[in-house]
Enzyme design. Structure first.
Site, mmCIF file in Angstrom:
data_model
loop_
_atom_site.group_PDB
_atom_site.id
_atom_site.type_symbol
_atom_site.label_atom_id
_atom_site.label_comp_id
_atom_site.label_asym_id
_atom_site.label_seq_id
_atom_site.Cartn_x
_atom_site.Cartn_y
_atom_site.Cartn_z
ATOM 1 N N ARG A 251 -12.543 -9.401 9.539
ATOM 2 C CA ARG A 251 -12.848 -10.565 8.717
ATOM 3 C C ARG A 251 -14.342 -10.586 8.442
ATOM 4 O O ARG A 251 -15.075 -9.739 8.931
ATOM 5 C CB ARG A 251 -12.333 -11.871 9.331
ATOM 6 C CG ARG A 251 -12.286 -11.985 10.816
ATOM 7 C CD ARG A 251 -13.626 -11.937 11.510
ATOM 8 N NE ARG A 251 -14.563 -12.883 10.945
ATOM 9 C CZ ARG A 251 -15.874 -12.821 11.038
ATOM 10 N NH1 ARG A 251 -16.460 -11.825 11.697
ATOM 11 N NH2 ARG A 251 -16.656 -13.720 10.491
ATOM 12 N N GLY A 252 -14.763 -11.600 7.643
ATOM 13 C CA GLY A 252 -16.154 -11.635 7.205
ATOM 14 C C GLY A 252 -16.212 -10.982 5.835
ATOM 15 O O GLY A 252 -15.673 -9.878 5.646
ATOM 16 N N ALA A 253 -16.876 -11.666 4.874
ATOM 17 C CA ALA A 253 -16.782 -11.235 3.475
ATOM 18 C C ALA A 253 -17.111 -9.752 3.248
ATOM 19 O O ALA A 253 -16.289 -9.019 2.668
ATOM 20 C CB ALA A 253 -17.659 -12.141 2.613
ATOM 21 N N ARG B 197 -6.742 -12.117 0.844
ATOM 22 C CA ARG B 197 -7.528 -13.336 1.097
ATOM 23 C C ARG B 197 -8.246 -13.726 -0.202
ATOM 24 O O ARG B 197 -8.840 -12.864 -0.849
ATOM 25 C CB ARG B 197 -8.531 -13.116 2.243
ATOM 26 C CG ARG B 197 -7.830 -12.839 3.577
ATOM 27 C CD ARG B 197 -8.770 -12.967 4.748
ATOM 28 N NE ARG B 197 -9.145 -14.349 4.985
ATOM 29 C CZ ARG B 197 -10.131 -14.721 5.814
ATOM 30 N NH1 ARG B 197 -10.816 -13.816 6.470
ATOM 31 N NH2 ARG B 197 -10.420 -15.994 5.989
ATOM 32 N N GLN C 268 -14.818 -18.290 15.352
ATOM 33 C CA GLN C 268 -15.614 -17.062 15.136
ATOM 34 C C GLN C 268 -16.962 -17.140 15.848
ATOM 35 O O GLN C 268 -17.506 -16.122 16.278
ATOM 36 C CB GLN C 268 -15.847 -16.842 13.628
ATOM 37 C CG GLN C 268 -14.629 -16.410 12.852
ATOM 38 C CD GLN C 268 -13.899 -17.596 12.242
ATOM 39 O OE1 GLN C 268 -13.927 -18.697 12.760
ATOM 40 N NE2 GLN C 268 -13.221 -17.365 11.144
ATOM 41 N N ASP D 219 -19.355 -16.468 1.618
ATOM 42 C CA ASP D 219 -18.152 -15.759 1.147
ATOM 43 C C ASP D 219 -18.153 -15.589 -0.366
ATOM 44 O O ASP D 219 -17.524 -14.671 -0.901
ATOM 45 C CB ASP D 219 -16.901 -16.489 1.600
ATOM 46 C CG ASP D 219 -16.710 -16.267 3.088
ATOM 47 O OD1 ASP D 219 -17.337 -16.990 3.873
ATOM 48 O OD2 ASP D 219 -15.981 -15.321 3.445
ATOM 49 N N ASN E 141 -18.775 -21.008 2.235
ATOM 50 C CA ASN E 141 -18.844 -20.342 3.545
ATOM 51 C C ASN E 141 -17.862 -21.058 4.462
ATOM 52 O O ASN E 141 -17.191 -22.025 4.059
ATOM 53 C CB ASN E 141 -20.277 -20.362 4.090
ATOM 54 C CG ASN E 141 -20.436 -19.463 5.311
ATOM 55 O OD1 ASN E 141 -20.030 -18.296 5.287
ATOM 56 N ND2 ASN E 141 -20.982 -19.977 6.389
ATOM 57 N N LYS E 142 -17.779 -20.596 5.688
ATOM 58 C CA LYS E 142 -16.805 -21.118 6.650
ATOM 59 C C LYS E 142 -16.812 -22.648 6.716
ATOM 60 O O LYS E 142 -17.878 -23.261 6.693
ATOM 61 C CB LYS E 142 -17.128 -20.508 8.019
ATOM 62 C CG LYS E 142 -16.196 -20.882 9.144
ATOM 63 C CD LYS E 142 -14.738 -20.653 8.815
ATOM 64 C CE LYS E 142 -14.405 -19.240 8.418
ATOM 65 N NZ LYS E 142 -13.056 -19.109 7.804
HETATM 66 O O1 MRU Z 1 -12.584 -16.453 7.731
HETATM 67 P P1 MRU Z 1 -13.688 -15.463 7.987
HETATM 68 O O2 MRU Z 1 -13.941 -15.213 9.437
HETATM 69 O O3 MRU Z 1 -13.502 -14.203 7.191
HETATM 70 O O4 MRU Z 1 -14.973 -16.191 7.411
HETATM 71 C C1 MRU Z 1 -16.219 -15.576 7.547
HETATM 72 C C2 MRU Z 1 -17.346 -16.393 7.047
HETATM 73 O O5 MRU Z 1 -17.185 -17.493 6.564
HETATM 74 C C3 MRU Z 1 -18.693 -15.741 7.088
HETATM 75 O O6 MRU Z 1 -19.693 -16.683 7.316
HETATM 76 C C4 MRU Z 1 -18.967 -15.053 5.738
HETATM 77 O O7 MRU Z 1 -17.897 -14.236 5.389
HETATM 78 C C5 MRU Z 1 -20.201 -14.261 5.746
HETATM 79 S S1 MRU Z 1 -20.064 -12.827 6.746
HETATM 80 C C6 MRU Z 1 -21.460 -11.898 6.552
#
Ligand code: MRU
Length: 340
Positions: free
Chosen positions: A44-46, A87, A192, A233, A243-244
């Protein structure tokens, strides 16, 4: 630490669902498993989502059977659509898919395109690591020696090709000799921050303190938190940042307390096709993520639950957007166009 790795004929993924208790790496030879690893948040993570998709698409190109170039293009379009359905919010996924699609559409030879897609997937990974290092250099000046810096979710090596975006800026400031301590918000409901950011920072001996999300205002008001830095994201054309979930609330509190609110993200997270944050699709995830912590149910059976996975921080709450190509200070009214 590598969140995802290309092996030539398979993809190895660190199973982030099991961290911090177990460090397990799964190797997939089938592209549908790679797509499922993104959907199920094994990775996960963009940026990491985009990188993993690139590798999954390269794997598909090697493994699908097609008798002609035309048939290959048709089959690959199905593969691209499968990855696109994993996603919705992180634009890096679609940025990778578009890169791969334009190669496929211009292909003239079956063998050449298969190896071109593999080369492109490796390039996407390598470019991301380089971007993070440059972002770190561009952003380190915002962090001062002795700062306690709060972050939300995980925008580190685990969420990228390596080094991280928000955590990359922190790493770069430390490499410049500054003493930085991190406050990691736990990041309900998927945790996370508690599970991943703490794990990754501890591995690097970076001082980190875990707080619950609802403690951030307390520590901003009493002067503990000096800066906030998060990843993104998707960044809309006007500078609004998805973002999250929880990021927006922190930004409002930061504004109230005059604390710099920084966003670090690669160019692949900028989305010039999305005018404002209101146009960003917010992923709704399973209610079980809220009803359970691990296997323990924490809410009454059948209770109504909402679980939006992201929120949007308006450009007016952001002090600076840090990218590998440059920094936009006070993005409100400027947007991201100047970076293109
Ligand atoms: O749902 P996730 O864990 O994929 O969400 C991740 C985030 O919101 C991060 O902050 C974002 O992707 C930036 S990662 C460099």
């Amino acid at each position: 630490m590598e969140a995802v790795k290309w092996n030539g004929d398979s993809v190895t993924i660190l199973d982030q669902r099991l961290l911090p208790l177990k460090e397990v790496y799964n190797t997939y030879k089938n592209y549908t498993d790679v797509a499922y690893a993104i959907k199920s948040m094994e990775t996960r993570g963009a940026p990491a989502i985009g990188i993993t998709a690139g590798m999954g698409i390269a794997l598909a190109a090697k493994t699908i059977t097609a008798k002609s170039l035309e048939e290959f293009k048709e089959e690959m379009e199905k593969v691209l659509n499968l990855f696109a359905s994993t996603r919705p919010t992180a634009v890096n996924l679609f940025w990778t898919i578009n890169r791969m699609r334009s190669l496929i559409l211009s292909a003239r030879d079956l063998d050449v395109i298969k190896s071109a897609l593999e080369t492109e997937a490796i390039k996407i990974l390598e470019e991301d690591i380089a971007a993070n290092k440059q972002m770190g250099k561009n952003g380190a000046r915002f962090l001062d020696d002795g700062d306690i810096v709060m972050t939300h979710c995980n925008a580190g090596a685990l969420a990228t090709g390596g080094y991280g975006t928000a955590l990359g800026v922190i790493r770069a400031a430390i490499e410049e000799g500054k003493q930085i301590e991190v406050f990691a918000c736990e990041t309900r409901p998927y945790l996370q921050g508690a599970r991943l950011t703490t794990w990754e920072l501890l591995k690097d001996n970076i001082p980190v303190t875990l707080i619950t999300d609802n403690m951030s205002g307390y520590f901003m008001k009493n002067g503990t938190i000096k800066k906030i830095i998060v990843g993104a994201d998707r960044i809309a054309r006007n500078g609004d940042v998805a973002n999250k979930i929880g990021t927006y609330s922190h930004s409002v509190l930061a504004k109230e307390h005059g604390i710099p609110f920084l966003v670090a993200a690669p160019i692949s997270t900028l989305d010039p096709d999305t005018p404002t944050g209101d146009d960003i699709v917010i992923e709704e995830r399973s209610v079980d993520e809220v009803a359970y912590i691990g296997n323990v149910q924490i809410a009454p059976e059948g209770i109504k639950i909402k679980n939006p996975s992201f929120d949007v921080t308006p450009a007016k709450n952001i002090t600076a957007i840090i990218t590998e190509r440059g920094v936009i200070e006070k993005p409100e009214g400027k947007g991201i166009i100047e970076l293109f």
